[in-house]
Enzyme design. Structure first.
Site, PDB file in Angstrom:
ATOM      1  N   HIS A   1      44.323  33.218  40.616  1.00  0.00           N
ATOM      2  CA  HIS A   1      44.137  34.535  40.022  1.00  0.00           C
ATOM      3  C   HIS A   1      45.506  35.053  39.574  1.00  0.00           C
ATOM      4  CE1 HIS A   1      43.311  38.853  39.885  1.00  0.00           C
ATOM      5  NE2 HIS A   1      42.020  38.577  39.925  1.00  0.00           N
TER       6      HIS A   1
ATOM      7  N   LEU B   1      46.201  37.758  53.002  1.00  0.00           N
ATOM      8  CA  LEU B   1      47.407  38.409  52.488  1.00  0.00           C
ATOM      9  C   LEU B   1      47.014  39.382  51.387  1.00  0.00           C
ATOM     10  CD1 LEU B   1      50.567  38.510  52.376  1.00  0.00           C
ATOM     11  CD2 LEU B   1      50.407  36.809  50.555  1.00  0.00           C
TER      12      LEU B   1
END
Length: 344
Positions: free
Chosen positions: A229, A125
């Site tokens: 992240h 993604l």
């Protein structure tokens, strides 16, 4: 209009451009043209029914229908770990205790695992930073659920998604630095590239086979176990609102969390339904955004429209019908883009 469609061979240069913007850490989207071309070819052969389940994978792109610009990519692996082992760490506990000495220590421990073997995986993604607006991220991520709902028999009962772990702009991963590098003797970016280009034999050869006490890792590495992240935090939130949960499995490279859900409990899959479509001018009103997908396996399309999610007859413009490769009278799959907020 932004449209999700099946990947095509001509998309390889656009995917190379996307790969150059990831900043590393997205293992399945390496900036390597041969690898990306092979990925596209594998997807096409999957649609054509030419591959065994162990090799099947679907790839979709987000395209601006007016300009042809490819703004994002998403993918589904049908069944992971049936050809090459699919590794992660399970974060568990080992207890060391002595009644005689009145000592009791419950120690967080990493166990090498293949527990998700055979699961379907949401992967790859990535949305171009310039296009992170107007619901594009939601459309890109959740379009896969519309495909899985329409072609449920193609997928397994459990769906997993590996979330990108904590890595800085220079490719530094605290988890890798404290653990992986000691066994692999290479930088994170090198290991990530090898894995992304299909050269995975080194993982089985070099991985530590015994449980690892997390207290032996640096504090910095311990702090990022199961963390994402910063740019991945929105994607994690999207999946969690669809029913995905972190069950104490993490990536072997960067320590990012693996989320999982039973496929039939995913909100967008469970609540999507088929409605008849008609051509006309959609009613005006304060309607929520909804995902609308065709049921065409070989020419799958998804768009976002604002409509009543409870409607039995969906009115679409000629342009929307064209984008969906549909005609009046066809049946399309409809679901509200986001779960309704619960009110007290």
């Amino acid at each position: 209009m932004m449209v999700i469609r099946s990947v095509e061979r001509s998309d390889v240069s656009a995917l190379m451009q996307l790969a150059s913007k990831t900043g590393g850490g997205l293992t399945s989207l390496p900036a390597n043209e041969a690898t990306l071309s092979a990925r596209i070819e594998r997807a096409i052969k999957t649609w054509q029914g030419e591959l065994p389940k162990s090799e099947q994978g679907y790839v979709f792109v987000l395209e601006d229908s007016e300009t042809g610009t490819v703004a994002g990519i998403c993918a589904i692996e049908v069944a992971v770990g049936l050809n090459d082992p699919w590794y992660n760490y399970r974060v568990g506990t080992l207890v060391h205790a002595s009644k005689e000495l009145n000592v009791y220590n419950a120690l967080p421990t990493l166990f090498l695992s293949n527990d998700h073997t055979g699961s379907s995986e949401l992967c790859t993604l990535f949305l171009d930073p310039d296009w992170r607006k107007e619901g594009n991220g939601y459309l890109l991520s959740k379009s896969r659920f519309m495909f899985m709902a329409a072609f449920r028999d193609k997928f397994n009962d459990k769906v997993v998604a590996e979330m990108r772990g904590v890595i800085d702009e220079h490719g530094y991963s605290p988890f890798w630095q404290s653990l992986g590098k000691r066994f692999f003797s290479m930088d994170f970016s090198r290991a990530d590239f090898l894995c992304g280009t299909g050269q995975k034999a080194f993982i089985a050869e070099l991985m530590p086979k015994h449980p690892i006490y997390t207290h032996f890792l640096s504090q910095e590495a311990q702090d990022v176990i199961g963390q994402v992240h910063p740019q991945t935090a929105p994607a994690r939130a999207v999946l969690e609102k669809e029913g995905f949960r972190y069950r104490n499995y993490i990536d072997i490279f960067d320590g990012g969390p693996t989320l999982e859900c039973d496929i039939d409990r995913v909100r967008a899959i469970r609540k999507s339904r088929l409605v008849e479509v008609a051509e006309g001018q959609p009613a005006q009103g304060d309607f929520p955004a909804c995902l609308v997908a065709n049921e065409n396996y070989h020419h799958f399309r998804v768009v976002l429209v604002r409509t009543d999610p409870a409607t039995e007859r969906l009115i679409l413009t000629a342009a929307q019908l064209d984008a969906l490769k549909c005609h009046a009278g066809d049946r399309v799959r409809l679901v509200r883009l986001c779960a309704e907020e619960k009110t007290a």
